[in-house]
Design an enzyme around this catalytic site. Structure first.
Site, short mmCIF file in Angstrom:
data_model
loop_
_atom_site.label_atom_id
_atom_site.label_comp_id
_atom_site.label_asym_id
_atom_site.label_seq_id
_atom_site.Cartn_x
_atom_site.Cartn_y
_atom_site.Cartn_z
N ARG A 90 64.73 12.56 -43.92
CA ARG A 90 63.51 11.90 -44.35
C ARG A 90 63.31 12.09 -45.84
O ARG A 90 63.42 13.21 -46.35
CB ARG A 90 62.30 12.47 -43.58
N ARG A 134 42.20 8.40 -52.47
CA ARG A 134 42.23 9.66 -53.20
C ARG A 134 41.06 9.77 -54.16
O ARG A 134 40.45 8.76 -54.55
CB ARG A 134 43.55 9.82 -53.97
N LYS A 299 53.60 5.57 -38.24
CA LYS A 299 52.99 6.90 -38.24
C LYS A 299 51.54 6.78 -37.74
O LYS A 299 50.74 6.07 -38.35
CB LYS A 299 53.03 7.50 -39.64
N THR A 357 54.85 17.50 -38.43
CA THR A 357 53.84 18.24 -39.19
C THR A 357 53.62 19.67 -38.68
O THR A 357 53.25 19.87 -37.52
CB THR A 357 52.48 17.52 -39.22
#
Length: 576
Positions: A90, A134, A299, A357
């Site tokens: 990845r 963000r 995802k 994760t």
């Protein structure tokens, strides 16, 4: 297998207690018999078949996806990771530059697999940054900042205004912060929760001040740095499926023949279709129509994606359970339950699923994992994950090789436990509470199987009943190999393919290990079995199952053969 010696048996209960239980009521005696059966099962962990153990490590059922970063991108370290079991590399394009990505792909393709460079079927996954929200840059607070890490302090009970006004992009303070999402005021309402920096700081909306600002209250004291992520749990967010950066990154990846695209922050099935349309357009610029396109791995990392999960799953090549952002977007106590439900649905439909994760998060700084991390990986395998993934552990941690070795050993042990339960069920022995993981997946009620599906399912069941060493599938498209994986075979599937890209994509599927042949003369069951023995899938005297398409009178038939390795034509071959 022979009964274990008394010295190898570790009882879970004192013998006196077992004796009292056995002399009690019938229900208790039945429970105790199950317990004694499981004692025998437990004792088998110490009786390892050396050849089978080697095969499990060389050809694991559960695959490993490893993020490659600064500490692991050099040729020597990457070779070590490949040797340790890396199957999918990845590359995180939230951080990677094109120069770094090129170096990583070059070094991966130089690495040798178990059988030399020609057998290196490791695949490449490009993980997009996605349409993130963000904060902006900050005016540093001297009391909490350093020269390299500007920060501000957010204090519980204080008021703060979030604005989308670009004039404040680089002027963030504890009283006013810039947010990159233009439709913030439309998406939230009074009482909405806004999380900063992976949930480190929680804000609650008290008033919508206008189209470009909302007033919030700080719910806990913490420090905030530059450009931290923002989550809006429970809010519908209107963001594009792909940013301009994502499009440039995907174009770069397709030009370099990547195998998978991990699409970040997917929210609905239409997002996946939009990404697929862009991939189709770019792919046509660089490759002929017959060249396989990269598969889209969606995802799942927000509440909206969970609500639209079935649509997303059916539009995708595969699913990644991205527990980081998901654990911020939904209550953390629901993450494990959501993970299990997603894996179940993916298994049911034959869609490969990756659990990601913080699997071995502590190994970023420690040479050994915590026991809870070991349990986490084991349960992901027992749930039915096709692959488990490392992020910072292999990209930036102090122990990248050890992390991969550890993840592999945990997954292999879980695979072996599943195989052991499978063998016990075949013999009619008592099953454990997780025996479901050991069984080939049954088709769902009301589902009408195609001919190939029925044959794939029958082959998996036959491999279980005959205790076959492996299944060999001769496939040009990979479809039959994917169907075999769907039904969760207890043994490795050797996919005999003539297209390297198809082989690299099959490597993500549970249990499937592709082997490339280039000469048409090699496309025979005899040659496939010879290679299976040569590469360690099986050994003389063992049984293997072979699936092959056969051209008869202008039509393709799919046949299953049962072969005793080392035998000649005749009684050693059964064709169905």
């Amino acid at each position: 297998s022979p009964s274990p010696s008394p010295s190898s048996t570790t009882p879970m209960l004192p013998l006196k207690v077992l004796g009292r239980l056995l002399s009690g009521p019938s229900a208790v005696r039945a429970s105790s018999r199950r317990g004694l059966s499981e004692l025998k099962c437990m004792s088998r962990y110490g009786n390892i078949d050396t050849h089978k153990d080697m095969v499990c490590h060389r050809y694991p059922l559960t695959k490993m996806v490893c993020t490659i970063g600064p500490v692991s991108e050099d040729e020597k370290t990457l070779q070590e990771l490949v040797k340790s079991g890396l199957r999918v590399m990845r590359m995180n394009f939230s951080h990677a530059t094109y120069e770094e990505a090129t170096l990583r792909m070059t070094n991966l393709r130089k690495s040798k697999g178990f059988h030399g460079g020609t057998f290196n079927m490791r695949s490449v996954m490009l993980d997009t940054q996605g349409p993130e929200i963000r904060t902006g840059m900050l005016i540093p607070d001297p009391s909490v900042s350093t020269e390299k890490k500007p920060k501000i302090k957010m204090t519980k009970g204080d008021a703060v205004v979030l604005t989308t006004d670009p004039d404040h992009r680089e002027k963030g303070t504890a009283e006013k912060l810039w947010i990159s999402y233009d439709k913030l005021a439309e998406s939230v309402s009074v009482g909405s929760s806004i999380l900063l920096d992976d949930g480190l700081i929680e804000l609650v909306v008290e008033e919508v001040l206008g189209p470009d600002a909302v007033a919030c209250r700080v719910m806990n004291t913490a420090e905030l740095g530059n450009r931290k992520g923002v989550n809006l749990p429970g809010c519908k967010v209107d963001l594009p499926a792909l940013t301009e950066k994502d499009k440039k990154d995907i174009r770069f990846g397709i030009e370099n023949d990547i195998d998978f695209i991990a699409a970040s922050f997917v929210r609905k099935g239409e997002d996946v279709k939009e990404i697929q349309k862009f991939v189709d357009e770019v792919h046509a610029e660089f490759w002929p129509p017959e060249h396989p396109k990269p598969g889209i791995i969606s995802k799942v990392e927000n509440q909206e994606a969970l609500q639209n999960f079935d649509d997303i799953m059916h539009a995708s090549y595969g699913i990644m359970v991205a527990r980081g952002d998901l654990g911020v977007e939904i209550p953390f106590e629901n993450v494990t339950l959501a993970q299990k439900e997603m894996i179940y649905r993916c298994n049911k439909h034959g869609v490969p699923v990756i659990v990601a994760t913080q699997m071995l998060e502590s190994m970023q700084s420690n040479p050994r994992p915590t026991r809870a991390e070991v349990s986490d990986v084991t349960n992901a395998v027992l749930d039915g994950a096709d692959a488990v993934m490392l992020s910072g552990e292999s990209a930036n941690g102090s122990y990248p090789v050890e992390s991969v070795e550890t993840l592999g050993s945990i997954a292999v042990q879980a695979d072996q436990h599943v195989a052991m339960l499978n063998e016990g069920r075949t013999r009619g022995a008592a099953s454990s509470a997780i025996a479901f993981a050991a069984s080939p997946r049954l088709p769902s009620k009301g589902h009408s199987m195609t001919t190939i599906e029925a044959l794939a399912y029958s082959t998996v069941r036959a491999s279980q009943e005959l205790r076959a060493a492996c299944i060999i599938v001769m496939t040009s498209t990979g479809r039959t190999a994917k169907l075999l994986s769907k039904f969760r075979p207890p043994v490795p599937v050797m996919a005999w393919v003539n297209n390297a890209k198809i082989g690299r994509q099959l490597i993500l599927h549970r249990g499937v290990h592709p082997l490339l042949f280039k000469d048409k003369a090699e496309e025979t069951p005899e040659e496939a079995v010879r290679r299976a023995v040569e590469f360690g899938f099986c050994q003389p005297g063992e049984t293997v199952l072979i699936l092959q398409s056969i051209l008869t009178d202008g039509l393709y038939d799919v046949a299953m053969r049962i072969r005793k390795v080392g035998g000649s034509d005749g009684d050693d071959i059964i064709e169905l």
